[in-house]
Scaffold this motif. Structure first.
Motif, PDB file in Angstrom:
ATOM      1  N   ALA A  19      57.413 -34.305  54.249  1.00  0.00           N
ATOM      2  CA  ALA A  19      58.473 -34.190  54.175  1.00  0.00           C
ATOM      3  C   ALA A  19      59.076 -34.495  54.775  1.00  0.00           C
ATOM      4  N   ALA A  20      59.069 -33.509  56.333  1.00  0.00           N
ATOM      5  CA  ALA A  20      59.806 -34.669  57.732  1.00  0.00           C
ATOM      6  C   ALA A  20      59.616 -36.022  58.164  1.00  0.00           C
ATOM      7  N   ILE A  21      58.492 -36.285  57.413  1.00  0.00           N
ATOM      8  CA  ILE A  21      58.376 -37.854  58.087  1.00  0.00           C
ATOM      9  C   ILE A  21      59.476 -39.011  56.394  1.00  0.00           C
ATOM     10  N   THR A  22      59.274 -38.669  55.371  1.00  0.00           N
ATOM     11  CA  THR A  22      60.347 -38.715  54.804  1.00  0.00           C
ATOM     12  C   THR A  22      61.574 -38.754  54.862  1.00  0.00           C
ATOM     13  N   ALA A  23      61.950 -37.637  55.084  1.00  0.00           N
ATOM     14  CA  ALA A  23      63.634 -37.742  55.379  1.00  0.00           C
ATOM     15  C   ALA A  23      64.167 -38.512  56.700  1.00  0.00           C
ATOM     16  N   ALA A  24      62.819 -38.291  57.515  1.00  0.00           N
ATOM     17  CA  ALA A  24      63.329 -38.919  58.977  1.00  0.00           C
ATOM     18  C   ALA A  24      63.372 -40.481  58.882  1.00  0.00           C
ATOM     19  N   ARG A  25      62.199 -41.086  57.858  1.00  0.00           N
ATOM     20  CA  ARG A  25      61.897 -42.520  57.761  1.00  0.00           C
ATOM     21  C   ARG A  25      63.850 -42.973  56.822  1.00  0.00           C
ATOM     22  N   CYS A  26      64.032 -41.747  56.151  1.00  0.00           N
ATOM     23  CA  CYS A  26      65.568 -42.325  55.129  1.00  0.00           C
ATOM     24  C   CYS A  26      66.766 -41.933  56.108  1.00  0.00           C
ATOM     25  N   GLY A  27      66.303 -41.583  57.393  1.00  0.00           N
ATOM     26  CA  GLY A  27      67.633 -41.674  57.860  1.00  0.00           C
ATOM     27  C   GLY A  27      67.643 -40.315  58.272  1.00  0.00           C
ATOM     28  N   ALA A  28      67.411 -39.571  57.898  1.00  0.00           N
ATOM     29  CA  ALA A  28      68.363 -37.822  58.553  1.00  0.00           C
ATOM     30  C   ALA A  28      67.786 -37.688  59.612  1.00  0.00           C
ATOM     31  N   SER A  29      68.386 -36.263  60.281  1.00  0.00           N
ATOM     32  CA  SER A  29      68.310 -36.124  61.723  1.00  0.00           C
ATOM     33  C   SER A  29      67.439 -34.508  60.662  1.00  0.00           C
ATOM     34  N   VAL A  30      65.550 -34.865  61.267  1.00  0.00           N
ATOM     35  CA  VAL A  30      64.950 -33.016  60.934  1.00  0.00           C
ATOM     36  C   VAL A  30      64.917 -32.602  62.177  1.00  0.00           C
ATOM     37  N   VAL A  31      64.873 -31.420  61.491  1.00  0.00           N
ATOM     38  CA  VAL A  31      63.359 -30.547  61.595  1.00  0.00           C
ATOM     39  C   VAL A  31      62.783 -29.935  61.721  1.00  0.00           C
ATOM     40  N   VAL A  32      61.244 -29.706  61.831  1.00  0.00           N
ATOM     41  CA  VAL A  32      60.327 -28.691  61.530  1.00  0.00           C
ATOM     42  C   VAL A  32      60.804 -27.027  62.240  1.00  0.00           C
ATOM     43  N   ALA A 403      52.442 -35.060  47.745  1.00  0.00           N
ATOM     44  CA  ALA A 403      53.880 -35.949  46.635  1.00  0.00           C
ATOM     45  C   ALA A 403      54.682 -35.418  46.708  1.00  0.00           C
ATOM     46  N   THR A 404      54.368 -33.854  46.772  1.00  0.00           N
ATOM     47  CA  THR A 404      55.931 -32.501  46.575  1.00  0.00           C
ATOM     48  C   THR A 404      56.874 -33.264  47.498  1.00  0.00           C
ATOM     49  N   GLY A 405      55.800 -33.064  48.414  1.00  0.00           N
ATOM     50  CA  GLY A 405      56.682 -33.264  49.317  1.00  0.00           C
ATOM     51  C   GLY A 405      57.445 -35.212  50.486  1.00  0.00           C
ATOM     52  N   PHE A 406      56.659 -35.379  49.351  1.00  0.00           N
ATOM     53  CA  PHE A 406      57.098 -36.388  49.418  1.00  0.00           C
ATOM     54  C   PHE A 406      58.680 -36.815  48.985  1.00  0.00           C
ATOM     55  N   VAL A 407      58.809 -36.272  48.146  1.00  0.00           N
ATOM     56  CA  VAL A 407      59.701 -36.115  47.099  1.00  0.00           C
ATOM     57  C   VAL A 407      60.900 -35.504  47.662  1.00  0.00           C
ATOM     58  N   ALA A 408      60.296 -34.203  48.268  1.00  0.00           N
ATOM     59  CA  ALA A 408      61.514 -33.125  48.755  1.00  0.00           C
ATOM     60  C   ALA A 408      62.070 -34.158  49.931  1.00  0.00           C
ATOM     61  N   GLY A 409      61.359 -34.827  50.172  1.00  0.00           N
ATOM     62  CA  GLY A 409      61.759 -34.713  51.794  1.00  0.00           C
ATOM     63  C   GLY A 409      62.984 -35.611  51.319  1.00  0.00           C
ATOM     64  N   ARG A 410      62.566 -37.286  50.444  1.00  0.00           N
ATOM     65  CA  ARG A 410      63.056 -38.288  49.628  1.00  0.00           C
ATOM     66  C   ARG A 410      65.197 -37.545  49.158  1.00  0.00           C
ATOM     67  N   SER A 411      64.478 -36.528  48.675  1.00  0.00           N
ATOM     68  CA  SER A 411      64.925 -35.916  47.728  1.00  0.00           C
ATOM     69  C   SER A 411      66.357 -35.485  49.316  1.00  0.00           C
ATOM     70  N   ALA A 412      65.959 -34.988  49.502  1.00  0.00           N
ATOM     71  CA  ALA A 412      66.612 -34.025  50.464  1.00  0.00           C
ATOM     72  C   ALA A 412      67.855 -35.195  51.526  1.00  0.00           C
ATOM     73  N   ALA A 413      67.409 -35.632  52.554  1.00  0.00           N
ATOM     74  CA  ALA A 413      67.688 -37.231  52.965  1.00  0.00           C
ATOM     75  C   ALA A 413      68.710 -37.728  52.368  1.00  0.00           C
ATOM     76  N   LEU A 414      68.372 -38.338  50.850  1.00  0.00           N
ATOM     77  CA  LEU A 414      69.537 -38.429  49.453  1.00  0.00           C
ATOM     78  C   LEU A 414      70.650 -37.767  50.058  1.00  0.00           C
ATOM     79  N   ARG A 415      70.739 -36.217  49.584  1.00  0.00           N
ATOM     80  CA  ARG A 415      71.753 -35.522  49.529  1.00  0.00           C
ATOM     81  C   ARG A 415      71.761 -35.873  50.986  1.00  0.00           C
ATOM     82  N   VAL A 416      71.923 -35.435  51.922  1.00  0.00           N
ATOM     83  CA  VAL A 416      72.408 -35.182  53.718  1.00  0.00           C
ATOM     84  C   VAL A 416      73.540 -36.899  53.522  1.00  0.00           C
ATOM     85  N   SER A 417      72.700 -38.375  53.092  1.00  0.00           N
ATOM     86  CA  SER A 417      73.927 -39.018  52.803  1.00  0.00           C
ATOM     87  C   SER A 417      74.598 -39.352  52.352  1.00  0.00           C
ATOM     88  N   THR A 418      74.603 -38.615  51.483  1.00  0.00           N
ATOM     89  CA  THR A 418      75.963 -39.149  49.824  1.00  0.00           C
ATOM     90  C   THR A 418      77.112 -37.845  49.957  1.00  0.00           C
TER      91      THR A 418
END
Ligand SMILES: Cc1cc2nc3c(=O)[nH]c(=O)nc-3n(C[C@H](O)[C@H](O)[C@H](O)COP(=O)(O)OP(=O)(O)OC[C@H]3O[C@@H](n4cnc5c(N)ncnc54)[C@H](O)[C@@H]3O)c2cc1C
Length: 418
Positions: A19-32, A403-418
């Motif tokens: 989730a963290a890698i995917t969110a960061a790759r989508c441009g989010a600032s991520v802390v784990v 797979a669920t981590g990937f979707v969660a990370g991508r969705s979270a990043a999308l939410r913060v970017s919009t």
């Protein structure tokens, strides 16, 4: 002091790291935030240290191997299929091999290679990985988003939170069910978590004498209150306390529930699954005639593994020193019955410390399967074993986490970017 991050992931197991890698790759600032001093403690011991990280099968076969809410995974598998996960690791420098039953492992045979690849990628993506942070509460932030409290650490603020705290089995790896309490406090319903893929116990007095006996190519059927509920073909093992091995672990999911419900549970082993009763009887007629002067023990030794001979004879209630010629028709029929239906009464199951996975978790009806977002708390995402989704052995559970981590990370990043 509260620090501000766009996405905060709680837990650095496979689902949290993905989730963290995917969110960061989508441009989010991520802390784990990870409570252990090392990330991926459970991941390191998976597949007996070899990490069976996915299964090279198609979507329908995958879902068949996830008896716990497999259908919840349609979108996640479309977003990250087994092939995409294999390519993901290949891009991180991890080559893989496919083995029996589609099981995929790193070619090095080392789970640590997977953990190191994920950690390097977290670093490359600029993720702030904080080890030794045990999260204790998740509440609404003063200016929106969340405020996350940890033991002896400053609070962490974030716009979106991803909960990836795992289940309750192998608690020494950090999976102690903390996520259930956090989700319950947020209003979620938790389906009772129980162990799955766990050895079964039997109090039959002859069990300890069979310890170490491994049976291949047998059929094992789970019988609950006299009804056959599930069958598996393959390999199993007798332990000092009962039964284990691949087909028993698979049957354990349903067995654990039935035991908890106070039902009477047996495992019925077909020791000669390739032969029907009639053919087996014909063969015994022939063998007993051919060996008429020899002892019953000789026939049993030819038909069964050495360790099983005495116990089998006792349950058959025929003296092993008798001559084959003396075996009556009725005794022969009873031998056929026992070979086809060697029943083991089940009295319990192994501890959480020895269960591979948790069945139960957050009710999936409260999670959107296309985004992994909570339907109750906007901006909160849930992924991995904390969900009420569980599969059989074969790489399915790790794939579910990724797979669920990937979707969660991508969705979270999308939410913060919009
Ligand atoms: C012995 C064993 C072998 C296995 N082998 C395989 C296999 O080969 N293939 C397969 O597909 N599956 C296998 N599994 C199952 C698989 O490992 C799990 O399903 C998977 O690890 C779940 O990933 P997760 O990220 O959801 O949770 P976890 O891996 O459990 O990670 C959760 C993380 O969250 C952290 N955490 C928990 N609470 C807090 C908190 N309050 N604050 C901060 N951090 C917290 C934990 O410390 C942990 O690091 C195996 C399991 C076991 C026990």
């Amino acid at each position: 002091m509260t620090t501000k991050n766009t996405v905060c992931v709680i837990g650095a197991g496979p689902s949290g790291m993905m989730a963290a890698i995917t969110a960061a790759r989508c441009g989010a600032s991520v802390v784990v935030l990870e409570k252990k001093r090392r990330p991926g403690m459970k991941l390191r011991i998976t597949g007996k240290g070899r990490c069976n990280f996915t299964n090279a099968c198609d979507k329908s076969v995958f879902i068949e191997n996830v008896p716990g809410n497999g259908r919840f995974l349609h979108s996640a598998l479309a977003a990250l299929s087994p092939e995409s996960l294999i390519s993901f690791f290949e891009e991180l420098g991890v080559r893989s091999v496919v083995e029996r039953g589609g099981r995929v492992f790193p070619a090095s045979g080392l789970s640590n290679e997977i953990v190191s690849a994920l950690m390097l990628e977290l670093q490359r993506c600029g993720v702030d990985l904080r080890l030794g942070w045990k999260v204790t509460s998740l509440s609404a932030g003063e200016h929106g988003g969340f405020r996350i409290s940890s033991v002896n650490r400053p609070d962490t603020g974030c716009d979106c939170a991803v909960l990836a705290t795992g289940g309750i089995t192998y608690p020494q790896t950090g999976s102690t069910g903390d996520g259930y309490a956090l989700l319950k406090a947020a209003g979620h319903r938790i389906v009772d978590p129980r162990p799955s893929l766990v050895p079964l116990h039997s109090d039959a007095p002859w069990i300890p004498r069979l310890q170490g006996l491994s049976l291949r190519n047998v059929n094992a059927a789970l019988t609950v209150d006299g009804e056959r509920v599930e069958e598996q073909f393959g390999e199993m093992l007798f332990t000092d306390a009962g039964l284990s091995g691949p087909i028993i672990l698979t049957l354990s999911r349903a067995a654990v529930r039935s035991i908890d419900e106070g039902k009477r549970v047996w495992v019925s082993i077909d020791l000669k699954p390739a032969l029907d009763k009639e053919t087996l009887d014909e063969r015994l007629v022939r063998d007993l005639a051919e060996w008429s002067r020899k002892s019953v023990k000789a026939v049993l030794t030819g038909a069964l593994p050495r360790l099983l001979v005495r116990v089998f004879a006792e349950r058959w209630a025929v003296d092993v020193d008798r001559r084959c010629a003396q075996v009556t028709r009725d005794e022969r029929k009873r031998m056929v019955d026992l070979l086809k239906d060697f029943t083991v009464p089940i009295s319990g199951y192994g501890a959480l410390e020895e269960a591979v996975v948790t069945q139960g978790g957050v009710d999936v009806r409260e999670i959107d399967p296309t985004s992994m977002e909570s339907r109750l708390v906007k901006g909160l995402y849930v992924c991995g074993e904390v969900l009420d989704v569980d599969g059989y052995t074969g790489g399915f559970n790790l794939h579910i986490a990724f797979a669920t981590g990937f979707v969660a990370g991508r969705s979270a990043a999308l939410r913060v970017s919009t």
